[in-house]
Design a protein around this motif. Structure first.
Motif, mmCIF file in Angstrom:
data_model
loop_
_atom_site.group_PDB
_atom_site.id
_atom_site.type_symbol
_atom_site.label_atom_id
_atom_site.label_comp_id
_atom_site.label_asym_id
_atom_site.label_seq_id
_atom_site.Cartn_x
_atom_site.Cartn_y
_atom_site.Cartn_z
ATOM 1 N N GLN A 294 0.848 -1.188 0.000
ATOM 2 C CA GLN A 294 0.000 0.000 0.000
ATOM 3 C C GLN A 294 0.886 1.241 0.000
ATOM 4 O O GLN A 294 1.301 1.719 1.063
ATOM 5 N N GLN A 295 1.192 1.754 -1.186
ATOM 6 C CA GLN A 295 2.074 2.907 -1.356
ATOM 7 C C GLN A 295 1.264 4.188 -1.331
ATOM 8 O O GLN A 295 0.258 4.324 -2.023
ATOM 9 N N ALA A 296 1.679 5.142 -0.519
ATOM 10 C CA ALA A 296 1.004 6.435 -0.484
ATOM 11 C C ALA A 296 1.257 7.176 -1.791
ATOM 12 O O ALA A 296 2.316 7.062 -2.397
ATOM 13 N N SER A 297 0.270 7.933 -2.248
ATOM 14 C CA SER A 297 0.474 8.791 -3.410
ATOM 15 C C SER A 297 1.302 9.997 -2.981
ATOM 16 O O SER A 297 1.446 10.290 -1.782
ATOM 17 N N LEU A 298 1.850 10.723 -3.951
ATOM 18 C CA LEU A 298 2.607 11.926 -3.620
ATOM 19 C C LEU A 298 1.716 12.930 -2.905
ATOM 20 O O LEU A 298 2.142 13.582 -1.948
ATOM 21 N N GLU A 299 0.468 13.041 -3.339
ATOM 22 C CA GLU A 299 -0.456 13.965 -2.692
ATOM 23 C C GLU A 299 -0.688 13.576 -1.236
ATOM 24 O O GLU A 299 -0.660 14.430 -0.340
ATOM 25 N N GLU A 300 -0.904 12.294 -0.974
ATOM 26 C CA GLU A 300 -1.116 11.834 0.401
ATOM 27 C C GLU A 300 0.116 12.072 1.255
ATOM 28 O O GLU A 300 0.024 12.515 2.411
ATOM 29 N N ALA A 301 1.292 11.787 0.682
ATOM 30 C CA ALA A 301 2.541 12.004 1.422
ATOM 31 C C ALA A 301 2.747 13.480 1.717
ATOM 32 O O ALA A 301 3.162 13.863 2.824
ATOM 33 N N PHE A 302 2.460 14.325 0.734
ATOM 34 C CA PHE A 302 2.622 15.770 0.913
ATOM 35 C C PHE A 302 1.686 16.283 2.002
ATOM 36 O O PHE A 302 2.088 17.066 2.877
ATOM 37 N N MET A 303 0.420 15.877 1.947
ATOM 38 C CA MET A 303 -0.553 16.331 2.946
ATOM 39 C C MET A 303 -0.154 15.900 4.351
ATOM 40 O O MET A 303 -0.295 16.644 5.318
ATOM 41 N N GLU A 304 0.360 14.675 4.457
ATOM 42 C CA GLU A 304 0.775 14.159 5.753
ATOM 43 C C GLU A 304 1.971 14.929 6.298
ATOM 44 O O GLU A 304 2.008 15.320 7.473
ATOM 45 N N LEU A 305 2.950 15.178 5.438
ATOM 46 C CA LEU A 305 4.193 15.800 5.888
ATOM 47 C C LEU A 305 4.023 17.277 6.195
ATOM 48 O O LEU A 305 4.693 17.808 7.088
ATOM 49 N N THR A 306 3.142 17.951 5.469
ATOM 50 C CA THR A 306 2.987 19.397 5.657
ATOM 51 C C THR A 306 1.778 19.758 6.516
ATOM 52 O O THR A 306 1.398 20.923 6.592
ATOM 53 N N ARG A 307 1.212 18.774 7.173
ATOM 54 C CA ARG A 307 0.001 18.995 7.966
ATOM 55 C C ARG A 307 0.147 20.154 8.955
ATOM 56 O O ARG A 307 -0.757 20.968 9.147
ATOM 57 N N ASP A 308 1.308 20.234 9.602
ATOM 58 C CA ASP A 308 1.526 21.260 10.625
ATOM 59 C C ASP A 308 2.141 22.536 10.062
ATOM 60 O O ASP A 308 2.485 23.451 10.817
#
Length: 327
Positions: A294-308
């Motif tokens: 289950q590989q995260a998409s770039l969008e999902e990874a970006f949203m997760e990393l920049t959440r704060d």
């Protein structure tokens, strides 16, 4: 003997930011930002709105003066290049053109500042697909046509380094595919390509490396593959007609968790990678129809990393039914 100020070979065709900071009164837009963009790959420059991307790009090409730190392009500050268009092509605001000039005359005027021949103007007009409108006033261009003109301006000097801010903005699907292939081909030639974009799906197809900032600070400087891998859940999606047997075997392994929906052929496994699951199934003669990490998409990874690091966050509201509002 080499001139002391000459850039070393390893500095050629690189963008280097060292401790870049920019303050506007009490507000710090960019804080101690350091990164290197190397040739041979498209590097995506990402961050939420207000992250400091545009300010950073402006500092790279000398349009804004850093409060501290410095940036070099191909081994020198932008202002120190005798013929900067031959070194660095930048598009920070595609519509920054004389609206009364034709696209061709706009490019011709830029070319005259660097002794670039007319034939090169003809070449970039064809390259960006503006031949049919080249003699029309740029003020009447659509957003997409304006983007193509901005890209033509950046390419005019055949530079070793390109800095493009939102180059796909306003382009239709054909235009997006064109700019994607163009950027990849330029990087494949050994050029340095830095591109900002809010379109994560497009960055996933175009960029190989990422520099991600938030609130003016560096968040990540890594490959696209590593960026998405870090944000992935580590789960493996398994589909098998022997779901019950395989699930039991996996649950007997230490550290492995299995989620299964009763009566289906699907298992969601965490704590074991696809190779381990596949070998276990083979050892017991079990059939597998699917084995997908289950590989995260770039969008999902970006949203997760920049959440704060989101400066402007929307609030979801609900609207009451009309009869309740009337009441």
């Amino acid at each position: 003997m080499d001139c002391p100020d000459s850039p070393s070979p390893e500095d050629h065709a690189m963008i280097e930011a060292v401790g870049l900071s920019k303050r506007y009164g009490p507000k710090t837009a960019v804080h101690d930002l350091s990164f290197t963009v190397r040739p041979g790959a498209v590097t995506g420059f990402l961050g939420p709105n207000g992250a400091g991307k545009s300010t950073t790009m402006r500092m790279l090409v000398g349009l804004d003066t850093p409060s501290s730190g410095h940036a070099t392009l191909n081994g020198r500050r932008y202002a120190d290049h005798a013929a900067p268009l031959h070194e660095v092509g930048a598009m920070l605001e595609a519509r920054a053109v004389h609206t009364g000039r034709s696209a061709f005359n706009h490019l011709l005027a830029l070319a005259a500042t660097h002794g670039i021949p007319r034939r090169r103007v003809e070449e970039v007009v064809d390259l960006v697909g503006l031949r049919q409108v080249a003699r029309k006033r740029a003020g009447g261009f659509s957003l997409g046509m304006g983007q193509r003109l901005g890209i033509a301006s950046a390419l005019l000097g055949d530079p070793a380094t390109l800095i493009l801010d939102e180059p796909v903005n306003g382009l239709d699907p054909e235009g997006i595919l064109w700019i994607r292939n163009l950027l990849k081909s330029l990087a494949a030639e050994g050029r340095t390509v830095l591109v900002s974009s809010h379109l994560m799906s497009e960055m996933a197809l175009t960029a190989e490396h990422l520099i991600v900032i938030g609130r003016g600070r560096l968040i990540a400087d890594t490959s696209v593959e590593e960026f998405t891998r870090q944000a992935s859940s580590g789960k493996v999606h398994v589909r098998t007609p022997d779901a019950e047997r395989l699930g039991k075997l996996l649950r007997d392994l230490p550290g492995v968790e299995v989620a299964a929906e009763q009566g289906t052929e699907v298992l969601e496994v965490s704590g074991a990678d696809g190779e381990r699951i596949g070998r276990l199934a083979a050892e017991h003669g079990l059939v597998l129809f699917e084995l997908t990490p289950q590989q995260a998409s770039l969008e999902e990874a970006f949203m997760e990393l920049t959440r704060d690091a989101v400066e402007y966050e929307a609030t979801v509201t609900t609207t009451a039914p009309a009869q309740e509002v009337a009441a």
